[in-house]
Write an enzyme that holds these catalytic residues in place. Structure first.
Site, PDB file in Angstrom:
ATOM      1  N   CYS A  64      49.807   3.511  70.201  1.00 52.20           N
ATOM      2  CA  CYS A  64      50.606   4.368  71.087  1.00 52.20           C
ATOM      3  C   CYS A  64      50.622   5.833  70.678  1.00 52.20           C
ATOM      4  O   CYS A  64      51.035   6.687  71.458  1.00 52.20           O
ATOM      5  CB  CYS A  64      52.039   3.847  71.161  1.00 52.20           C
ATOM      6  SG  CYS A  64      52.904   3.915  69.581  1.00 52.20           S
ATOM      7  N   GLU A 102      51.218  -3.757  76.547  1.00 52.26           N
ATOM      8  CA  GLU A 102      52.481  -3.062  76.264  1.00 52.26           C
ATOM      9  C   GLU A 102      52.130  -1.738  75.620  1.00 52.26           C
ATOM     10  O   GLU A 102      51.185  -1.650  74.837  1.00 52.26           O
ATOM     11  CB  GLU A 102      53.327  -3.925  75.315  1.00 52.26           C
ATOM     12  CG  GLU A 102      54.575  -3.256  74.783  1.00 52.26           C
ATOM     13  CD  GLU A 102      54.367  -2.492  73.494  1.00 52.26           C
ATOM     14  OE1 GLU A 102      55.175  -1.575  73.231  1.00 52.26           O
ATOM     15  OE2 GLU A 102      53.414  -2.770  72.753  1.00 52.26           O
ATOM     16  N   ARG A 146      64.799   1.218  73.496  1.00 53.30           N
ATOM     17  CA  ARG A 146      63.352   1.314  73.263  1.00 53.30           C
ATOM     18  C   ARG A 146      62.619   1.032  74.575  1.00 53.30           C
ATOM     19  O   ARG A 146      62.431  -0.115  74.960  1.00 53.30           O
ATOM     20  CB  ARG A 146      62.942   0.317  72.181  1.00 53.30           C
ATOM     21  CG  ARG A 146      61.561   0.461  71.662  1.00 53.30           C
ATOM     22  CD  ARG A 146      61.384  -0.472  70.457  1.00 53.30           C
ATOM     23  NE  ARG A 146      60.047  -0.521  69.961  1.00 53.30           N
ATOM     24  CZ  ARG A 146      59.559   0.247  68.995  1.00 53.30           C
ATOM     25  NH1 ARG A 146      60.344   1.118  68.410  1.00 53.30           N
ATOM     26  NH2 ARG A 146      58.316   0.134  68.603  1.00 53.30           N
ATOM     27  N   ARG A 148      59.453   0.789  77.017  1.00 53.44           N
ATOM     28  CA  ARG A 148      58.032   0.480  76.936  1.00 53.44           C
ATOM     29  C   ARG A 148      57.512   0.167  78.331  1.00 53.44           C
ATOM     30  O   ARG A 148      58.227  -0.398  79.155  1.00 53.44           O
ATOM     31  CB  ARG A 148      57.775  -0.743  76.037  1.00 53.44           C
ATOM     32  CG  ARG A 148      58.096  -0.511  74.570  1.00 53.44           C
ATOM     33  CD  ARG A 148      57.065   0.448  73.967  1.00 53.44           C
ATOM     34  NE  ARG A 148      57.243   0.643  72.563  1.00 53.44           N
ATOM     35  CZ  ARG A 148      57.895   1.654  72.006  1.00 53.44           C
ATOM     36  NH1 ARG A 148      58.516   2.537  72.740  1.00 53.44           N
ATOM     37  NH2 ARG A 148      57.974   1.772  70.706  1.00 53.44           N
TER      38      ARG A 148
END
Length: 174
Positions: A64, A102, A146, A148
């Site tokens: 990421c 993801e 969080r 995503r």
């Protein structure tokens, strides 16, 4: 983490292979998930998809850092940002029923949306319908904010068009 999710949801599964270039990570991964280190195929940029066992589900999470607001957001100008494209030959040859990705929310932001759109287009060209959504872990029982993006790619020949992301739990855990 994908294997833990399948285990926690009581979904019967068997890991056939995985890719991890870092020489230390496979030892930890194997210990956490109770799998053999020899299942690590190494550097995905050197993948030979025709030599891999067939699978029904491919799960992947490109690094990421290339897309994150916490990183430099170089996208595919960062070598890690290109690793999504190294997954495509595996998807093309193995044709899993499902491919699950993801990544950070930043991949869907203004500066990265063209790249994200191209990723979805490439999957569509390989014969997949894509469903994507930004989900926040705090809405699903994890006491951490969080966000995503999740992409669920379903092979077109088996997609009934009924996939929906789960609704938030609203269980007040924070």
């Amino acid at each position: 983490a994908w294997e833990k999710a399948f285990t926690n949801l009581n979904i019967k599964h068997e890991l056939k292979w995985f890719y991890e270039k870092d020489k230390h990570a496979p030892k930890s991964y194997s210990a956490i998930h109770n799998v053999e280190e020899k299942l690590n195929m190494g550097d995905i940029t050197l993948a030979k998809p025709e030599e891999l066992e067939d699978i029904d589900v491919l799960v992947y999470s490109p690094p990421c850092q290339a897309f994150s607001v916490a990183g430099k957001r170089k996208g595919i100008k960062d070598p890690r940002g290109k690793l999504f494209y190294d997954t495509l030959p595996i998807i093309k040859i193995k044709q899993p029923k499902y491919a699950l990705m993801e990544n950070v929310k930043g991949l869907t932001d203004k500066g990265m949306i063209e790249l994200f759109d191209d990723m979805l287009t490439q999957l569509e060209l390989l014969g997949y319908n894509n469903y994507w959504k930004v989900l926040n872990a705090v809405d699903y029982g994890i006491p951490q904010n969080r966000e995503r993006v999740f992409v669920v790619s379903v092979r077109k020949d088996i997609d009934d068009g009924k996939f929906e992301f789960p609704s938030p739990l609203h269980n007040k855990l924070r």
